[in-house]
Design a protein around this motif. Structure first.
Motif, PDB file in Angstrom:
ATOM      1  N   ARG A  57       5.732  55.868  41.241  1.00 13.13           N
ATOM      2  CA  ARG A  57       4.375  56.354  41.458  1.00 13.13           C
ATOM      3  C   ARG A  57       4.405  57.798  40.969  1.00 13.13           C
ATOM      4  O   ARG A  57       5.485  58.380  40.790  1.00 13.13           O
ATOM      5  CB  ARG A  57       3.949  56.264  42.926  1.00 13.13           C
ATOM      6  N   ALA A  58       3.245  58.358  40.719  1.00 13.21           N
ATOM      7  CA  ALA A  58       3.206  59.716  40.185  1.00 13.21           C
ATOM      8  C   ALA A  58       2.136  60.532  40.886  1.00 13.21           C
ATOM      9  O   ALA A  58       1.023  60.056  41.098  1.00 13.21           O
ATOM     10  CB  ALA A  58       2.945  59.688  38.686  1.00 13.21           C
ATOM     11  N   TRP A  59       2.490  61.757  41.238  1.00 17.14           N
ATOM     12  CA  TRP A  59       1.554  62.712  41.816  1.00 17.14           C
ATOM     13  C   TRP A  59       1.041  63.575  40.667  1.00 17.14           C
ATOM     14  O   TRP A  59       1.818  64.210  39.957  1.00 17.14           O
ATOM     15  CB  TRP A  59       2.245  63.566  42.862  1.00 17.14           C
ATOM     16  N   SER A  60      -0.266  63.576  40.476  1.00 14.64           N
ATOM     17  CA  SER A  60      -0.881  64.429  39.462  1.00 14.64           C
ATOM     18  C   SER A  60      -1.106  65.793  40.083  1.00 14.64           C
ATOM     19  O   SER A  60      -1.912  65.945  41.006  1.00 14.64           O
ATOM     20  CB  SER A  60      -2.207  63.838  38.993  1.00 14.64           C
ATOM     21  N   LYS A  61      -0.384  66.795  39.588  1.00 16.79           N
ATOM     22  CA  LYS A  61      -0.515  68.151  40.123  1.00 16.79           C
ATOM     23  C   LYS A  61      -1.903  68.717  39.834  1.00 16.79           C
ATOM     24  O   LYS A  61      -2.459  69.447  40.651  1.00 16.79           O
ATOM     25  CB  LYS A  61       0.563  69.052  39.528  1.00 16.79           C
TER      26      LYS A  61
END
Length: 124
Positions: free
Chosen positions: A7-11
């Protein structure tokens, strides 16, 4: 064999993107290379925090990822992290007795948040 998922956290957008979104964008844009997966891994890597699935689930069946805040049945709270030196996921907690591979944690564990959306849980 365990599933390999991320999963990826978009900064920039302050948004968690699940594996299904990342994976689908890769298939939709496989020819041009401009899909979300390409951006995360190559062109805009610094804009995302990529977290891998541990292959484990909590007591409610929720997948445990790097960066998840996990609570044990003994109320110890910590973060699931990847230990590069020993090549394993660990439960990083202020109590030394809980700093060991996450899959060896005895008893029930529950994902109560993640480091991006719920960092206040670590201050308690």
């Amino acid at each position: 064999m365990r599933d390999i998922k991320f999963r990826a956290w978009s900064k920039k957008d302050k948004l968690m993107m699940p594996w299904s979104t990342i994976r689908q964008s890769a298939f939709n844009n496989s020819k041009g290379g401009s899909g979300l997966l390409y951006q995360i891994l190559v062109t805009r890597r610094e804009d995302f925090d990529l977290m891998q699935y541990t292959g484990l689930k909590d007591k409610e069946g929720k997948e445990i990822y790097e960066g998840d805040i996990v609570q044990t049945e003994h109320s110890a709270t910590g973060i699931c992290v990847w230990d590069n030196l020993n090549a394993k996921f660990t439960f990083d907690c202020s109590e030394p007795m809980w700093t060991h591979p996450i899959h060896l944690m005895s008893g029930e564990k529950e994902v109560i948040g993640n480091i991006h959306d719920n960092s206040e849980l670590l201050e308690q």
